[in-house]
Design an enzyme around this catalytic site. Structure first.
Site, PDB file in Angstrom:
ATOM      1  N   ARG A 120     -18.063  20.915  78.453  1.00 20.65           N
ATOM      2  CA  ARG A 120     -17.437  20.428  77.234  1.00 20.65           C
ATOM      3  C   ARG A 120     -18.146  19.165  76.796  1.00 20.65           C
ATOM      4  NH1 ARG A 120     -11.025  19.653  77.039  1.00 20.65           N
ATOM      5  NH2 ARG A 120     -11.653  17.753  78.068  1.00 20.65           N
ATOM      6  N   THR A 166     -17.128  15.721  71.309  1.00 15.65           N
ATOM      7  CA  THR A 166     -16.460  16.671  70.401  1.00 15.65           C
ATOM      8  C   THR A 166     -15.443  17.565  71.102  1.00 15.65           C
ATOM      9  OG1 THR A 166     -18.121  18.361  70.816  1.00 15.65           O
ATOM     10  CG2 THR A 166     -18.571  16.822  69.010  1.00 15.65           C
ATOM     11  N   ASP A 224     -10.130  15.620  85.950  1.00 14.85           N
ATOM     12  CA  ASP A 224     -11.266  16.508  85.698  1.00 14.85           C
ATOM     13  C   ASP A 224     -11.521  17.317  86.979  1.00 14.85           C
ATOM     14  OD1 ASP A 224     -13.967  17.514  85.658  1.00 14.85           O
ATOM     15  OD2 ASP A 224     -14.361  16.205  83.941  1.00 14.85           O
ATOM     16  N   ASP A 229     -15.100  17.239  88.530  1.00 16.01           N
ATOM     17  CA  ASP A 229     -15.424  15.957  89.181  1.00 16.01           C
ATOM     18  C   ASP A 229     -14.672  15.806  90.501  1.00 16.01           C
ATOM     19  OD1 ASP A 229     -17.216  15.154  87.268  1.00 16.01           O
ATOM     20  OD2 ASP A 229     -15.756  13.994  86.112  1.00 16.01           O
TER      21      ASP A 229
HETATM   22  C1  PRP Z   1     -13.530  21.726  82.015  1.00 20.35           C
HETATM   23  C2  PRP Z   1     -12.763  22.878  82.612  1.00 20.35           C
HETATM   24  C3  PRP Z   1     -12.906  23.963  81.573  1.00 20.35           C
HETATM   25  C4  PRP Z   1     -12.936  23.183  80.301  1.00 20.35           C
HETATM   26  C5  PRP Z   1     -11.573  23.221  79.681  1.00 20.35           C
HETATM   27  O1  PRP Z   1     -14.884  21.839  82.298  1.00 20.35           O
HETATM   28  O2  PRP Z   1     -13.184  23.259  83.876  1.00 20.35           O
HETATM   29  O3  PRP Z   1     -14.070  24.740  81.724  1.00 20.35           O
HETATM   30  O4  PRP Z   1     -13.283  21.823  80.622  1.00 20.35           O
HETATM   31  O5  PRP Z   1     -11.582  22.606  78.453  1.00 20.35           O
HETATM   32  P1  PRP Z   1     -11.327  23.358  77.078  1.00 20.35           P
HETATM   33  O6  PRP Z   1     -10.213  24.325  77.299  1.00 20.35           O
HETATM   34  O7  PRP Z   1     -10.949  22.240  76.155  1.00 20.35           O
HETATM   35  O8  PRP Z   1     -12.602  24.020  76.664  1.00 20.35           O
HETATM   36  P2  PRP Z   1     -15.929  20.646  82.048  1.00 20.35           P
HETATM   37  O9  PRP Z   1     -16.525  20.737  80.691  1.00 20.35           O
HETATM   38  O10 PRP Z   1     -15.288  19.346  82.416  1.00 20.35           O
HETATM   39  O11 PRP Z   1     -17.107  21.017  83.020  1.00 20.35           O
HETATM   40  P3  PRP Z   1     -17.174  21.002  84.633  1.00 20.35           P
HETATM   41  O12 PRP Z   1     -16.350  22.153  85.106  1.00 20.35           O
HETATM   42  O13 PRP Z   1     -18.636  21.209  84.871  1.00 20.35           O
HETATM   43  O14 PRP Z   1     -16.669  19.664  85.127  1.00 20.35           O
END
Ligand code: PRP
Length: 211
Positions: free
Chosen positions: A106, A110, A202, A205
């Site tokens: 993400r 944005t 998160d 993380d």
């Molecule tokens: C997080 C989570 C989802 C997403 C959810 O991933 O694991 O994939 O965000 O958000 P959304 O419903 O608003 O799209 P992240 O982008 O933090 O990546 P990561 O798993 O690599 O930490």
């Protein structure tokens, strides 16, 4: 709380207990990983209850009888990175499953999903697909994942999440009425950074110690 027919809340003392460990900010990485793996086991057990089966005639040591097999191979699709935290648990119950990968992150400005890696098996239409991602926040990442899976031919898709947020649930259940969604909890809201509140932080993380 969403009343969508394709949302299933996996709720019980054991899933609540695992979720309590995951939500607690004091939980160290090793315990967080373990609780995520165990919650995935519980969720896979629940989601597979709605998988189609086919009858088969076999012999027990005593007589011939009819049994049921899950109809079709299963493909697990963890959404990187955090979805990997649910993969081991899912494979413990579905050891012959094929594994495909969706790499999405993400954008922190944005909150929109950016695709960086996709590796899915050919003939996805033959598979029963289980998407693994601990967090369903705005639903952007999940919606992009489901669109991609459908583009590749997937017809039977279920998605498993530790925590989902009401706005994301509303979006994905509306956009994909033919997909089932399972969450151990549905939290009411997102904050200004689109983090789930109360949530668990998160997940990526916390799983990988990159806090
Ligand atoms: C997080 C989570 C989802 C997403 C959810 O991933 O694991 O994939 O965000 O958000 P959304 O419903 O608003 O799209 P992240 O982008 O933090 O990546 P990561 O798993 O690599 O930490």
């Amino acid at each position: 709380m969403s009343e969508a027919k394709n949302l299933f809340v996996v709720d019980g003392p054991l899933s609540r207990h695992k979720l309590a460990v995951l939500r607690d900010e004091r939980t160290p990485t090793t315990d967080f990983r373990q609780a995520m793996r165990e919650l995935a086991l519980i969720m896979v057990a629940e989601a597979t209850r709605r998988m189609p089966t086919r009858p088969e005639r076999i012999r027990t040591p005593l007589v011939e009888t009819e049994v049921e097999q899950i109809s079709g191979p299963v493909c697990l699709v963890p959404v990187l990175r955090a979805g990997l935290g649910m993969l081991d648990g899912a494979l413990a119950l579905l050891p012959r499953a094929t594994v495909g990968f969706m790499g999405l992150r993400r954008d922190e400005e944005t909150a929109l999903p950016v695709e960086y890696y996709v590796n899915l098996p050919r003939n996805l239409e033959d598979y029963l697909v289980l998407v693994l991602d601990p967090m369903l926040a705005t639903g952007g990442s999940l919606s992009a994942t489901i669109d991609k899976l459908k583009e590749e031919g997937a017809a039977w898709i279920s998605c498993l999440h530790a925590v989902a947020a009401e706005p994301g649930v509303e979006r994905v259940t509306r956009e994909h009425p033919d997909v089932n969604f399972y969450a151990a909890a549905v939290d009411p809201e997102l904050d200004e950074r689109s983090f789930i509140v109360p949530g668990l932080g998160d997940a990526g993380d916390r799983l990988y110690g990159t806090l």
